[in-house]
Write a protein that holds these residues in place. Sequence first.
Motif, mmCIF file in Angstrom:
data_model
loop_
_atom_site.group_PDB
_atom_site.id
_atom_site.type_symbol
_atom_site.label_atom_id
_atom_site.label_comp_id
_atom_site.label_asym_id
_atom_site.label_seq_id
_atom_site.Cartn_x
_atom_site.Cartn_y
_atom_site.Cartn_z
ATOM 1 N N GLN A 163 0.835 -1.187 0.000
ATOM 2 C CA GLN A 163 0.000 0.000 0.000
ATOM 3 C C GLN A 163 0.878 1.249 0.000
ATOM 4 O O GLN A 163 1.798 1.369 0.795
ATOM 5 N N VAL A 164 0.585 2.153 -0.913
ATOM 6 C CA VAL A 164 1.371 3.377 -1.028
ATOM 7 C C VAL A 164 0.919 4.365 0.037
ATOM 8 O O VAL A 164 -0.264 4.582 0.243
ATOM 9 N N LYS A 165 1.885 4.944 0.684
ATOM 10 C CA LYS A 165 1.611 5.972 1.678
ATOM 11 C C LYS A 165 2.363 7.239 1.291
ATOM 12 O O LYS A 165 3.554 7.192 0.996
ATOM 13 N N VAL A 166 1.657 8.347 1.283
ATOM 14 C CA VAL A 166 2.234 9.643 0.918
ATOM 15 C C VAL A 166 2.005 10.603 2.074
ATOM 16 O O VAL A 166 0.890 10.711 2.582
ATOM 17 N N VAL A 167 3.058 11.288 2.478
ATOM 18 C CA VAL A 167 2.968 12.186 3.628
ATOM 19 C C VAL A 167 3.591 13.531 3.285
ATOM 20 O O VAL A 167 4.745 13.600 2.871
ATOM 21 N N GLU A 168 2.812 14.592 3.480
ATOM 22 C CA GLU A 168 3.303 15.946 3.269
ATOM 23 C C GLU A 168 3.627 16.590 4.617
ATOM 24 O O GLU A 168 3.032 16.248 5.632
ATOM 25 N N SER A 169 4.536 17.551 4.567
ATOM 26 C CA SER A 169 4.845 18.334 5.763
ATOM 27 C C SER A 169 5.371 19.693 5.335
ATOM 28 O O SER A 169 5.702 19.898 4.158
ATOM 29 N N GLY A 170 5.441 20.598 6.297
ATOM 30 C CA GLY A 170 6.065 21.888 6.027
ATOM 31 C C GLY A 170 5.114 23.040 5.858
ATOM 32 O O GLY A 170 5.546 24.185 5.674
ATOM 33 N N GLY A 171 3.826 22.787 5.903
ATOM 34 C CA GLY A 171 2.895 23.897 5.793
ATOM 35 C C GLY A 171 2.954 24.798 7.006
ATOM 36 O O GLY A 171 3.607 24.499 8.001
ATOM 37 N N GLY A 172 2.266 25.920 6.895
ATOM 38 C CA GLY A 172 2.230 26.841 8.013
ATOM 39 C C GLY A 172 1.723 28.196 7.583
ATOM 40 O O GLY A 172 1.147 28.346 6.497
ATOM 41 N N SER A 173 1.952 29.170 8.429
ATOM 42 C CA SER A 173 1.498 30.533 8.155
ATOM 43 C C SER A 173 2.705 31.417 7.894
ATOM 44 O O SER A 173 3.714 31.321 8.583
ATOM 45 N N VAL A 174 2.564 32.274 6.916
ATOM 46 C CA VAL A 174 3.657 33.163 6.533
ATOM 47 C C VAL A 174 3.057 34.449 6.006
ATOM 48 O O VAL A 174 1.914 34.480 5.538
ATOM 49 N N GLN A 175 3.829 35.507 6.075
ATOM 50 C CA GLN A 175 3.370 36.783 5.539
ATOM 51 C C GLN A 175 3.640 36.866 4.044
ATOM 52 O O GLN A 175 4.512 36.166 3.509
ATOM 53 N N THR A 176 2.910 37.728 3.406
ATOM 54 C CA THR A 176 3.107 37.977 1.978
ATOM 55 C C THR A 176 4.579 38.281 1.705
ATOM 56 O O THR A 176 5.206 39.068 2.425
ATOM 57 N N GLY A 177 5.099 37.638 0.670
ATOM 58 C CA GLY A 177 6.501 37.816 0.323
ATOM 59 C C GLY A 177 7.430 36.824 0.983
ATOM 60 O O GLY A 177 8.621 36.745 0.638
ATOM 61 N N GLY A 178 6.912 36.070 1.910
ATOM 62 C CA GLY A 178 7.727 35.091 2.621
ATOM 63 C C GLY A 178 7.897 33.800 1.841
ATOM 64 O O GLY A 178 7.450 33.671 0.706
ATOM 65 N N SER A 179 8.554 32.840 2.495
ATOM 66 C CA SER A 179 8.868 31.566 1.855
ATOM 67 C C SER A 179 8.496 30.397 2.745
ATOM 68 O O SER A 179 8.503 30.520 3.983
ATOM 69 N N LEU A 180 8.183 29.303 2.111
ATOM 70 C CA LEU A 180 7.949 28.037 2.799
ATOM 71 C C LEU A 180 8.452 26.918 1.909
ATOM 72 O O LEU A 180 8.446 27.045 0.674
ATOM 73 N N THR A 181 8.858 25.829 2.534
ATOM 74 C CA THR A 181 9.222 24.637 1.782
ATOM 75 C C THR A 181 8.345 23.486 2.237
ATOM 76 O O THR A 181 8.302 23.157 3.431
ATOM 77 N N LEU A 182 7.643 22.910 1.302
ATOM 78 C CA LEU A 182 6.828 21.732 1.580
ATOM 79 C C LEU A 182 7.625 20.485 1.200
ATOM 80 O O LEU A 182 8.327 20.484 0.185
ATOM 81 N N SER A 183 7.490 19.467 2.011
ATOM 82 C CA SER A 183 8.169 18.211 1.741
ATOM 83 C C SER A 183 7.158 17.091 1.612
ATOM 84 O O SER A 183 6.102 17.112 2.256
ATOM 85 N N CYS A 184 7.507 16.133 0.795
ATOM 86 C CA CYS A 184 6.623 14.985 0.585
ATOM 87 C C CYS A 184 7.487 13.738 0.469
ATOM 88 O O CYS A 184 8.465 13.722 -0.293
ATOM 89 N N THR A 185 7.139 12.737 1.230
ATOM 90 C CA THR A 185 7.813 11.451 1.107
ATOM 91 C C THR A 185 6.763 10.370 0.877
ATOM 92 O O THR A 185 5.605 10.527 1.269
ATOM 93 N N HIS A 186 7.186 9.307 0.257
ATOM 94 C CA HIS A 186 6.258 8.219 0.015
ATOM 95 C C HIS A 186 6.921 6.889 0.331
ATOM 96 O O HIS A 186 8.145 6.772 0.341
ATOM 97 N N SER A 187 6.098 5.897 0.588
ATOM 98 C CA SER A 187 6.582 4.544 0.843
ATOM 99 C C SER A 187 5.595 3.564 0.242
ATOM 100 O O SER A 187 4.440 3.923 -0.038
ATOM 101 N N GLY A 188 6.054 2.372 0.024
ATOM 102 C CA GLY A 188 5.181 1.324 -0.493
ATOM 103 C C GLY A 188 4.995 1.329 -1.990
ATOM 104 O O GLY A 188 4.193 0.558 -2.515
#
Length: 121
Positions: A1-26
């Motif tokens: 069974q494939v499992k996909v997990v995201e992380s890294g979301g959050g709150s930021v002000q306009t002009g800011g940066s975020l990095t989202l990560s995703c890993t999978h298994s199976g």
Amino acid sequence: QVKVVESGGGSVQTGGSLTLSCTHSGVTYSNYCMGWFRQVPGKEREEVALADRDGSTVTYIDSVKGRFTVSRDNSENSINLQMNNLKSEDTATYYCAVDPLCSDWDLFGSWGQGTQVNVSS
């Protein structure tokens, strides 16, 4: 069974940066596409960025070109989404998916639960 997990979301002000990560298994198939999508309640889901089987080609939605960058690491079963110069319209739940056929993601894709990104002025 494939499992996909995201992380890294959050709150930021306009002009800011975020990095989202995703890993999978199976994942048992030898090659597959990976993608980032986003959705706002009441609106259609958008394909933010799609990476081909080896990650050498990435297609971005026009509204994020020049601001978002995908990096895929098949050795780590991961794909990241670097988001710079964020705008309020980037606020959404972001989903990662894996698809062995690189088409019809709803039918063939395996999806994560999503991570929320909030951009405020």
